[in-house]
Scaffold this motif. Structure first.
Motif, PDB file in Angstrom:
ATOM      1  N   UNK A  87       0.828  -1.220   0.000  1.00  0.00           N
ATOM      2  CA  UNK A  87       0.000   0.000   0.000  1.00  0.00           C
ATOM      3  C   UNK A  87       0.862   1.269   0.000  1.00  0.00           C
ATOM      4  N   UNK A  88       2.002   1.235   0.652  1.00  0.00           N
ATOM      5  CA  UNK A  88       2.874   2.415   0.668  1.00  0.00           C
ATOM      6  C   UNK A  88       4.311   1.932   0.733  1.00  0.00           C
ATOM      7  N   UNK A  89       4.810   1.506  -0.408  1.00  0.00           N
ATOM      8  CA  UNK A  89       6.179   1.001  -0.433  1.00  0.00           C
ATOM      9  C   UNK A  89       7.178   2.146  -0.423  1.00  0.00           C
ATOM     10  N   UNK A  90       8.397   1.818  -0.030  1.00  0.00           N
ATOM     11  CA  UNK A  90       9.530   2.747  -0.141  1.00  0.00           C
ATOM     12  C   UNK A  90       9.339   4.014   0.699  1.00  0.00           C
ATOM     13  N   UNK A  91       8.919   3.809   1.958  1.00  0.00           N
ATOM     14  CA  UNK A  91       8.747   4.917   2.913  1.00  0.00           C
ATOM     15  C   UNK A  91       9.521   4.594   4.198  1.00  0.00           C
ATOM     16  N   UNK A  92       9.904   5.638   4.953  1.00  0.00           N
ATOM     17  CA  UNK A  92      10.494   5.434   6.283  1.00  0.00           C
ATOM     18  C   UNK A  92       9.416   4.974   7.259  1.00  0.00           C
ATOM     19  N   UNK A  93       9.811   4.214   8.268  1.00  0.00           N
ATOM     20  CA  UNK A  93       8.822   3.636   9.193  1.00  0.00           C
ATOM     21  C   UNK A  93       7.881   4.702   9.754  1.00  0.00           C
ATOM     22  N   UNK A  94       8.435   5.831  10.193  1.00  0.00           N
ATOM     23  CA  UNK A  94       7.581   6.819  10.846  1.00  0.00           C
ATOM     24  C   UNK A  94       6.566   7.396   9.856  1.00  0.00           C
ATOM     25  N   UNK A  95       7.009   7.755   8.631  1.00  0.00           N
ATOM     26  CA  UNK A  95       6.082   8.259   7.609  1.00  0.00           C
ATOM     27  C   UNK A  95       5.064   7.191   7.247  1.00  0.00           C
ATOM     28  N   UNK A  96       5.573   5.984   7.065  1.00  0.00           N
ATOM     29  CA  UNK A  96       4.735   4.853   6.649  1.00  0.00           C
ATOM     30  C   UNK A  96       3.630   4.611   7.679  1.00  0.00           C
ATOM     31  N   UNK A  97       4.022   4.652   8.981  1.00  0.00           N
ATOM     32  CA  UNK A  97       3.038   4.428  10.041  1.00  0.00           C
ATOM     33  C   UNK A  97       2.058   5.594  10.149  1.00  0.00           C
ATOM     34  N   UNK A  98       2.612   6.820  10.261  1.00  0.00           N
ATOM     35  CA  UNK A  98       1.772   7.980  10.572  1.00  0.00           C
ATOM     36  C   UNK A  98       0.909   8.404   9.387  1.00  0.00           C
ATOM     37  N   UNK A  99       1.443   8.311   8.166  1.00  0.00           N
ATOM     38  CA  UNK A  99       0.724   8.844   7.005  1.00  0.00           C
ATOM     39  C   UNK A  99      -0.071   7.805   6.236  1.00  0.00           C
ATOM     40  N   UNK A 100       0.272   6.543   6.381  1.00  0.00           N
ATOM     41  CA  UNK A 100      -0.470   5.535   5.623  1.00  0.00           C
ATOM     42  C   UNK A 100      -1.128   4.488   6.518  1.00  0.00           C
ATOM     43  N   UNK A 101      -0.310   3.800   7.324  1.00  0.00           N
ATOM     44  CA  UNK A 101      -0.846   2.620   8.006  1.00  0.00           C
ATOM     45  C   UNK A 101      -1.851   2.991   9.102  1.00  0.00           C
ATOM     46  N   UNK A 102      -1.500   3.922   9.987  1.00  0.00           N
ATOM     47  CA  UNK A 102      -2.456   4.267  11.053  1.00  0.00           C
ATOM     48  C   UNK A 102      -3.764   4.825  10.465  1.00  0.00           C
ATOM     49  N   UNK A 103      -3.723   5.772   9.465  1.00  0.00           N
ATOM     50  CA  UNK A 103      -4.993   6.216   8.857  1.00  0.00           C
ATOM     51  C   UNK A 103      -5.742   5.078   8.157  1.00  0.00           C
ATOM     52  N   UNK A 104      -5.015   4.218   7.452  1.00  0.00           N
ATOM     53  CA  UNK A 104      -5.674   3.099   6.752  1.00  0.00           C
ATOM     54  C   UNK A 104      -6.350   2.181   7.759  1.00  0.00           C
ATOM     55  N   UNK A 164      -6.817   5.809  20.454  1.00  0.00           N
ATOM     56  CA  UNK A 164      -8.000   4.996  20.169  1.00  0.00           C
ATOM     57  C   UNK A 164      -7.726   4.024  19.028  1.00  0.00           C
ATOM     58  N   UNK A 165      -7.940   2.740  19.291  1.00  0.00           N
ATOM     59  CA  UNK A 165      -7.641   1.701  18.306  1.00  0.00           C
ATOM     60  C   UNK A 165      -8.942   1.233  17.658  1.00  0.00           C
ATOM     61  N   UNK A 166      -8.859   0.523  16.536  1.00  0.00           N
ATOM     62  CA  UNK A 166     -10.089   0.088  15.862  1.00  0.00           C
ATOM     63  C   UNK A 166     -10.978  -0.791  16.736  1.00  0.00           C
ATOM     64  N   UNK A 167     -10.385  -1.505  17.688  1.00  0.00           N
ATOM     65  CA  UNK A 167     -11.213  -2.403  18.496  1.00  0.00           C
ATOM     66  C   UNK A 167     -11.497  -1.874  19.898  1.00  0.00           C
ATOM     67  N   UNK A 168     -10.635  -1.004  20.416  1.00  0.00           N
ATOM     68  CA  UNK A 168     -10.851  -0.491  21.778  1.00  0.00           C
ATOM     69  C   UNK A 168     -10.531   0.999  21.816  1.00  0.00           C
ATOM     70  N   UNK A 443      -8.852   0.741  -0.855  1.00  0.00           N
ATOM     71  CA  UNK A 443      -8.407   1.722  -1.854  1.00  0.00           C
ATOM     72  C   UNK A 443      -9.444   2.849  -1.969  1.00  0.00           C
ATOM     73  N   UNK A 444     -10.715   2.465  -2.020  1.00  0.00           N
ATOM     74  CA  UNK A 444     -11.786   3.484  -2.120  1.00  0.00           C
ATOM     75  C   UNK A 444     -11.798   4.397  -0.905  1.00  0.00           C
ATOM     76  N   UNK A 445     -11.728   3.808   0.282  1.00  0.00           N
ATOM     77  CA  UNK A 445     -11.824   4.610   1.508  1.00  0.00           C
ATOM     78  C   UNK A 445     -10.637   5.558   1.663  1.00  0.00           C
ATOM     79  N   UNK A 446      -9.480   5.156   1.164  1.00  0.00           N
ATOM     80  CA  UNK A 446      -8.303   6.004   1.265  1.00  0.00           C
ATOM     81  C   UNK A 446      -8.223   7.002   0.108  1.00  0.00           C
ATOM     82  N   UNK A 447      -9.168   6.882  -0.840  1.00  0.00           N
ATOM     83  CA  UNK A 447      -9.171   7.792  -1.976  1.00  0.00           C
ATOM     84  C   UNK A 447      -7.982   7.619  -2.885  1.00  0.00           C
TER      85      UNK A 447
END
Ligand SMILES: [Zn+2]
Length: 450
Positions: A87-104, A164-168, A443-447
């Motif tokens: 979903x977001x290849x070739x990124x630094x861990x912090x960018x990858x987490x904060x800008x892609x994975x946590x929002x996704x 706040x996490x998706x489950x708790x 993909x749709x939800x992330x636009x």
């Protein structure tokens, strides 16, 4: 006088005529070996003629010309993240987490998402000869349910994190959720429930101490990312004046319950501390390379005889769940940075994927080698595909030549769950179709552009 051998003792299953790589303390390899299995455990490992003379079974698996070895152990992953593959290849861990994975995750992760992604992960891991994995994610009770249905073995960590996490929604809810989860699954023959604080920089000290108290009270493992990036180490030095490992020791988190993934930014002093406390370590070479996190001091870990295994991390940071790829990378990565082809030999890499990996999960008395009394977790790998021909020496062939597709059969707890490359407990066509549908939604939800 020795007791005479029982003759025709009934067992459930005999795997026979393979080249049996036991990974026992003597590292025995049986050129024409056999394994007898009863009630999910190994009752004999010996030459085929000896086992076949002593035991009879209703089912035989002929492994002629193939290698039979302990099921592989994936010490660190986040199975449901299969749906974020690439979903977001070739990124630094912090960018990858904060800008892609946590929002996704905030937009997509619910129990249905976790189940769909987990089934993909289970199918991929079974196909690659992985019999045991350690996972950490949200809705881990759903992960446990899917894993048990698929017949795989796992240490499953329900995540707690200070947002706040998706489950708790709150830390209090998350701790209550873990408590219920561990209470429900503890004692299951395949599932070891665990608590998974995400990392020292996403869970505050007071909450980490609550995690440790729960782990002590419930006698369950603690699964955590530790010292993954330089930023984490530097921030810990700035805030606490010591390394992440030293800091965790100071607040009482280093113990035989801990399974610490990554351990990249660690020094000799850190390794001595984890050795003294019996912490299990998991090296994730491909994830660390792809996120440019750094290189864990694995040769030093091995020279201290630390329990260090191998992990794939998630498909969002790797992008595959193949222990064969990790073994291959682990064996090569350390050679190039040390300028020494002798560090992390093929055999050492295979040990990290089997018996040393079992120790990293604190399960070395149950799995990781083919020995009498251990769980019957067994992989059978074809040795005649074109990528294996001509056959190299055994550990070289396994570590440098073998691909996940070469795995023919997988047995977990004495039960075949892959036979002749066919999944027996999962519907691969349906899993693939559901995975594609779920990914379209992501993909749709992330636009994003499809
Ligand atoms: Zn991870």
């Amino acid at each position: 006088m020795s007791t005479p051998r029982p003759v025709d003792l009934p067992v459930d299953l005999i795997v026979c005529h393979g080249i049996v790589v036991t990974m026992d303390p003597q590292r025995r390899v049986l050129a024409d070996g056999a394994i007898a299995i009863r009630d999910g455990r190994i009752v004999a490992v010996d030459d085929a003629a000896t086992v076949l003379a002593a035991y009879s079974a209703s089912e035989h698996i002929d492994a002629s010309g193939q290698v039979v070895h302990p099921g592989l152990i994936n010490g660190h992953t986040h199975g449901p993240m299969e749906l974020f593959r690439g979903l977001a290849d070739d990124e630094l861990l912090d960018d990858w987490l904060q800008h892609t994975i946590f929002p996704a995750e905030a937009l997509n992760v619910d129990e249905a998402f976790v189940r769909t992604g987990m089934r993909l992960a289970l199918a991929e891991m079974i196909r690659g000869g992985i019999s045991t994995f350690a996972d950490m994610y949200y809705f881990e009770a759903a992960v446990a349910d899917e894993t048990a249905r698929a017949g795989m073995r796992a240490v499953l960590g329900q995540v707690v994190i200070d947002f706040p996490a998706p489950d708790n929604a709150t830390q209090g809810e998350a701790m209550a959720c873990v408590d219920r989860f561990v209470g429900t699954w503890q004692g299951h023959r395949l599932i070891t429930p665990a608590i998974a604080p995400h990392a020292p920089y996403t869970v505050c000290d007071a909450h980490l101490q609550q995690v440790q108290a729960l782990a002590e009270r419930r006698s369950c493992p603690v699964v955590m990312h530790v010292a993954e990036t330089r930023q984490e180490r530097d921030e810990c030095l700035r805030l606490h004046g010591c390394s992440p490992v030293q800091h965790l020791q100071g607040i009482g988190l280093l113990s035989e319950r801990l399974i610490a993934a990554h351990m990249v930014w660690t020094d000799e002093d850190d390794l001595e501390r984890v050795r003294q406390h019996g912490v299990g370590l998991v090296h994730n070479p491909q994830s660390n390379m792809k996120l440019a996190s750094g290189i864990a001091p694995v040769p030093a870990m091995l020279s201290l005889d630390l329990p260090v295994g191998l992990g794939t991390d998630s498909s969002a940071s790797n992008n595959a769940l193949s222990l064969w790829d990790e073994m291959n990378s682990a064996a090569k990565l350390h050679k190039v940075i040390h300028g020494d082809p002798k560090v992390v030999s093929a055999r050492e890499a295979f040990e990290m994927a089997t018996i040393r990996g079992a120790a990293s999960l604190h399960l070395e008395n149950e799995i990781g080698s083919l020995e009498v009394g251990k769980r019957a977790d067994i992989a059978i790998v074809a040795m005649d595909p074109i990528n294996q021909t001509p056959l190299a020496s055994l550990y070289s062939a396994l570590v440098y030549d073998t691909k996940a597709n070469d795995v023919r059969d997988l047995i977990v707890e004495g039960r075949p769950i892959l036979r002749h490359r066919q999944l027996l407990t999962l519907d691969e066509t349906q899993i693939g179709a559901e995975g594609l549908r779920a990914r379209q939604q992501v993909v749709q939800r992330l636009g994003l552009q499809p």
